[in-house]
Design an enzyme around this catalytic site. Structure first.
Site, mmCIF file in Angstrom:
data_model
loop_
_atom_site.group_PDB
_atom_site.id
_atom_site.type_symbol
_atom_site.label_atom_id
_atom_site.label_comp_id
_atom_site.label_asym_id
_atom_site.label_seq_id
_atom_site.Cartn_x
_atom_site.Cartn_y
_atom_site.Cartn_z
ATOM 1 C CE LYS A 157 -0.191 -0.549 4.962
ATOM 2 N NZ LYS A 157 -0.863 -1.301 6.033
ATOM 3 N NE ARG B 228 -6.787 -0.050 11.009
ATOM 4 C CZ ARG B 228 -5.548 -0.079 10.539
ATOM 5 N NH1 ARG B 228 -4.820 1.022 10.481
ATOM 6 N NH2 ARG B 228 -5.015 -1.202 10.103
ATOM 7 C CE1 TYR C 99 11.749 32.007 5.975
ATOM 8 C CE2 TYR C 99 11.881 29.626 5.676
ATOM 9 C CZ TYR C 99 11.747 30.903 5.148
ATOM 10 O OH TYR C 99 11.612 31.055 3.804
ATOM 11 C CG MET D 241 8.790 23.857 0.690
ATOM 12 S SD MET D 241 7.718 24.873 -0.315
ATOM 13 C CE MET D 241 6.508 25.394 0.865
HETATM 14 C C1 LIG Z 1 -0.098 -2.192 6.671
HETATM 15 C C2 LIG Z 1 -0.685 -3.445 7.110
HETATM 16 C C3 LIG Z 1 0.109 -4.599 7.240
HETATM 17 C C4 LIG Z 1 1.605 -4.599 7.093
HETATM 18 O O1 LIG Z 1 2.190 -4.084 8.262
HETATM 19 P P1 LIG Z 1 3.773 -4.014 8.453
HETATM 20 O O2 LIG Z 1 3.926 -3.675 9.893
HETATM 21 O O3 LIG Z 1 4.262 -2.915 7.571
HETATM 22 O O4 LIG Z 1 4.326 -5.323 8.095
HETATM 23 C C5 LIG Z 1 -0.533 -5.789 7.544
HETATM 24 N N1 LIG Z 1 -1.871 -5.827 7.719
HETATM 25 C C6 LIG Z 1 -2.655 -4.734 7.625
HETATM 26 C C7 LIG Z 1 -4.128 -4.865 7.844
HETATM 27 C C8 LIG Z 1 -2.094 -3.505 7.329
HETATM 28 O O5 LIG Z 1 -2.872 -2.426 7.244
#
Ligand SMILES: *Cc1c(COP(=O)(O)O)cnc(C)c1O
Length: 384
Positions: free
Chosen positions: A42, A140, A270, A318
């Site tokens: 992802k 979640r 800054y 930036m």
């Molecule tokens: C992102 C994610 C993972 C992978 O997690 P890592 O700690 O990066 O290995 C696995 N399962 C779900 C549901 C996730 O959202």
């Protein structure tokens, strides 16, 4: 000079795809044979670039992919066919048709979601495989484990959407082994309650990177979802490691713009949060928070120039970051390479260290390196 020649860039990332493959092999060999490898890619493969990362993982022998949403999943389908793709996030109604078109595996957490998909499947006159998620303590996605039976029953009645896998997600696998053990137990008990389930034909998974580094998978599991660890990032206590030997594959680099001398008492950047206590040589580096150096590293971070660590002075801006090069033995010049994350001969700044200094986590750092930073790839041929 080619587009991928780092000598033309002022700020770039180098990604070692051969290293990615080595990490994958190492994790695979540390896992029991029955465990299917679900590569989590992802958020543009954790900032490494979806296209190149996924293509390499396909060649290297992963079993499946998992992404956050339908959009990311269709991108994988365009790279190669044949790999099952799990959508880990909730699928919105307007995204549903793509599940069928691209044969994606949605995650189902509620009876409503399943009902909606079942209706869509009837309209499309198509079938769909889905994974059910159980909330064992993450709070979640997933149905709360005590209520799981209603969703199991709904799956039992569904005709076009089939239950192809069941999973849960750990809230604190890297920090809290006791809580993780509890989550594991709840997950197994919840599945066992649905004793009519053909679990042998299903994908049962829970472990993320921290999960596989902390526990040997219980016998019920036949897959693991690996994100961070395949990129060689391991923000886990050393005591929990040792099974898979992975190394970092990502480097974040820039160049010195100018070098100049400032007198004692001069203020930097800054907000004038840094006032020099001595006459100093400073280098103005061609990268800032617009590239992904967090503001949090103001007066706190370090970079490597000429193999030596140099502290960041004042606020990160930036497009530019100011560093102290007074102590660098070799004269620093405009154009010199600055390593923000990665190594230069003897010196190394690991992403784990970078994240701690910036008060964040490696996942967020990898999502914060911006589009302005071209990713260049080293292949097996170049890195041996
Ligand atoms: C992102 C994610 C993972 C992978 O997690 P890592 O700690 O990066 O290995 C696995 N399962 C779900 C549901 C996730 O959202």
């Amino acid at each position: 000079m080619s587009q991928s020649d780092p000598t033309t860039f002022r700020c770039w990332a180098e990604i070692d795809l051969a290293g990615l493959e080595r990490n994958l092999k190492s994790i695979q060999s540390a896992l029991p044979k029955r465990i299917r490898y679900i590569a989590v890619v992802k958020a543009d493969a954790y900032g490494h670039g979806m296209q190149q990362t996924v293509a390499r993982l396909m060649q290297a022998g992963v079993d499946m992919f998992a992404v956050a949403n339908v959009n990311e999943a269709t991108a994988i389908r365009e790279i190669g066919t044949g790999w099952p793709i799990i959508v880990l996030g909730a699928t919105l109604e307007q995204e549903e048709s793509q599940l069928f078109e691209y044969e994606l595996i949605p995650t189902i957490s509620t009876v409503e979601e399943l009902a909606r998909l079942e209706r869509r499947a009837h309209r499309e006159k198509a079938n769909l495989k889905a994974h059910m998620k159980i909330d064992t303590g993450m709070g979640r996605l997933g149905i709360w484990h005590e209520y799981a039976d209603e969703l199991f029953q709904a799956f039992r009645k569904a005709s076009r959407v089939t239950l192809n896998g069941i999973y849960t997600h750990f809230a604190s696998a890297d920090k809290d082994p006791a809580f993780t053990r509890k989550q594991r137990e709840i997950f197994i008990e919840t599945i066992a309650r649905a004793d009519w389930l053909p679990v042998d034909d299903m994908l049962i998974h829970a472990d993320n990177s921290a999960g596989i580094t902390t526990f040997a998978p219980d016998s019920i599991y036949n897959a693991a979802r690996i994100g961070l660890l395949q990129f060689g990032i391991r923000p886990y206590p050393e005591s929990m490691l040792g099974r898979a030997d992975t190394t970092p594959i990502f480097q974040f680099k820039s160049r010195v713009g100018i070098v100049k001398t400032l007198p004692e008492g001069a203020s930097i950047s800054y907000g004038r949060t840094c006032v020099l206590k001595r006459e100093s040589r400073i280098a103005v580096v061609c990268a800032g928070y617009g590239d992904g150096i967090p503001l949090q590293l103001s007066n706190r971070g370090e970079v490597i120039i000429n193999d030596q660590r140099c502290p960041i002075l004042g606020r990160v801006t930036m497009d530019q970051t100011i560093v102290d090069v007074t102590e660098v033995a070799e004269p620093v010049e405009s154009g010199d390479v600055v390593t923000i994350i990665g190594s230069q001969s003897g010196s190394e700044i690991r992403l784990e260290e970078f994240s701690i200094r910036a008060d964040t986590i490696p996942w967020e750092v990898m999502c914060s390196i911006t589009k302005r930073v071209p990713r260049i790839y080293r292949t097996a041929i170049q890195s041996g």
